[in-house]
Design an enzyme around this catalytic site. Structure first.
Site, PDB file in Angstrom:
ATOM      1  N   GLU A 146       0.866  -1.196   0.037  1.00 37.37           N
ATOM      2  CA  GLU A 146       0.146   0.260   0.000  1.00 37.37           C
ATOM      3  C   GLU A 146       0.928   1.213  -0.161  1.00 37.37           C
ATOM      4  OE1 GLU A 146      -3.248  -2.148   2.863  1.00 37.37           O
ATOM      5  OE2 GLU A 146      -1.901  -0.883   3.566  1.00 37.37           O
ATOM      6  N   MET A 173      -8.323  -3.716   9.673  1.00 38.18           N
ATOM      7  CA  MET A 173      -7.497  -3.748  10.981  1.00 38.18           C
ATOM      8  C   MET A 173      -7.408  -2.485  11.437  1.00 38.18           C
ATOM      9  SD  MET A 173      -5.531  -7.439  10.156  1.00 38.18           S
ATOM     10  CE  MET A 173      -5.198  -7.848  11.814  1.00 38.18           C
ATOM     11  N   ASP A 182      -9.760  -9.364  -1.017  1.00 38.71           N
ATOM     12  CA  ASP A 182     -10.329 -10.613  -0.849  1.00 38.71           C
ATOM     13  C   ASP A 182     -11.711 -10.386  -0.119  1.00 38.71           C
ATOM     14  OD1 ASP A 182     -10.374 -10.842   2.338  1.00 38.71           O
ATOM     15  OD2 ASP A 182      -8.470  -9.925   1.889  1.00 38.71           O
TER      16      ASP A 182
END
Length: 250
Positions: A12, A194, A218
Site C-alpha cells: 500500500e 484492521m 479478498d
C-alpha cells in the site's frame, strides 16, 4: 495544511511513496514518514503497521509531533457484502470496531470503544464521516472510472465499483465464512479491515478530519488468505488512485 496518508503494509505504501515529489524522510519516535508533495498537495506518508494499536500510535505521532491537519488511510480490506467483488472500493462513511464491546452468554455485542453500557453509557456508536467532507468526496469522485483488474489479479470485465458505506475494524484477520456472514448481518458492514476505526478514534480526540479508502483484496471468507496474497498489490493501486483524487478536498 499537511495531509497525512497512512497505510498498513508495504504494498500500500509503495504506490504513494513512489509518486511523492521532493520526498524528505522524517521521524517521530518509532515512526518513519516521508514529507513532500503529492499532486501539489503537501503530504506526510507513513506506514503504520498492521492493527489498531500500531495505527493509533502512528496517528498520534503524525498529528502531535509532525503537524498533520487531516488524515487518510489508504489500503485494502476484505469484502463482507456478497454483492461486492475483489477490486471494488469502499470509502468509509461510518467506522465500527467490531471487536470492542461486551460479552454476554458467549456473544460479543459491539459498543462504542472506551465505554461500557452499564458503567459509562453513550449514544455514539462508532465514528461517522463528516457530512460536508462526504459531499466533497462524492463530488471529487464523480465520473471516475477505475480500469478493470486483470483476470490474473482476480478481476472481471467490469470496472471496479466505488461506493460509500460502513467499514468494520478489528485486530483479527477474517478467514472464515461464518464470521464474514455474521459481521455483515449483525453490524451491516460492507468491508472489514484492521486499522481504520482506530485512526478515526484518535482523529476525533484531536478534532482532525479523516477519510478511509479501502479496495477489496479478498472476500474475508475461507479463501481470503490465498486471495490476499494474489491480489493485494494490484488492488492497493486502486486505493492509491482514489486517495490522490481526494487529497484536495479533505
Amino acid at each position: 495544511m499537511t495531509v497525512a496518508v497512512l497505510t498498513a503494509i508495504p504494498q500500500e505504501l509503495g504506490h504513494l511513496r513512489d509518486a511523492l515529489d521532493g520526498a524528505e524522510e522524517v521521524t517521530a519516535g518509532p515512526l518513519t514518514a516521508w514529507r513532500g508533495h503529492l499532486d501539489g498537495v503537501p503530504v506526510l506518508i507513513a506506514g503504520a503497521g498492521i492493527g489498531k494499536v500500531n495505527t493509533a500510535l502512528a496517528t498520534t505521532l503524525l498529528i502531535d509531533r509532525l503537524g498533520a491537519s487531516a488524515l487518510i488511510f489508504s489500503g485494502v480490506a476484505g469484502g463482507l457484502d456478497p454483492d461486492l467483488a475483489i477490486g471494488d472500493v469502499v470509502i468509509a462513511d461510518h467506522l465500527v470496531q467490531h471487536d470492542a464491546g461486551w460479552i454476554e452468554h458467549g456473544t460479543l455485542t459491539p459498543y462504542h470503544p472506551g465505554h461500557i453500557p452499564f458503567f459509562n453509557p453513550v449514544e455514539a456508536f462508532g465514528y461517522s464521516l463528516a457530512p460536508a467532507l462526504k459531499a466533497r468526496a462524492e463530488a471529487a469522485l464523480d465520473g471516475l472510472t477505475l480500469p478493470p483488474l486483470s483476470a490474473a489479479a482476480g478481476g472481471s470485465d467490469r470496472p471496479p465499483r466505488i461506493g460509500f458505506g460502513r467499514v468494520l475494524t478489528g485486530d483479527s484477520y477474517i478467514h472464515c465464512e461464518d464470521t464474514r456472514t455474521r459481521l455483515a448481518a449483525d453490524i451491516g458492514g460492507l468491508a472489514v479491515e484492521m486499522e481504520g476505526a482506530a485512526m478515526a478514534q484518535v482523529c476525533a480526540a484531536f478534532g482532525r478530519p479523516w477519510l478511509v479508502v479501502r479496495a477489496l483484496s479478498d472476500l474475508a471468507g475461507r479463501e481470503s488468505r490465498i486471495d490476499f496474497r494474489a491480489f493485494v498489490t494490484d488492488v492497493a493501486a486502486h486505493s492509491a488512485v482514489i486517495v490522490r483524487r481526494l487529497l484536495p478536498v479533505i
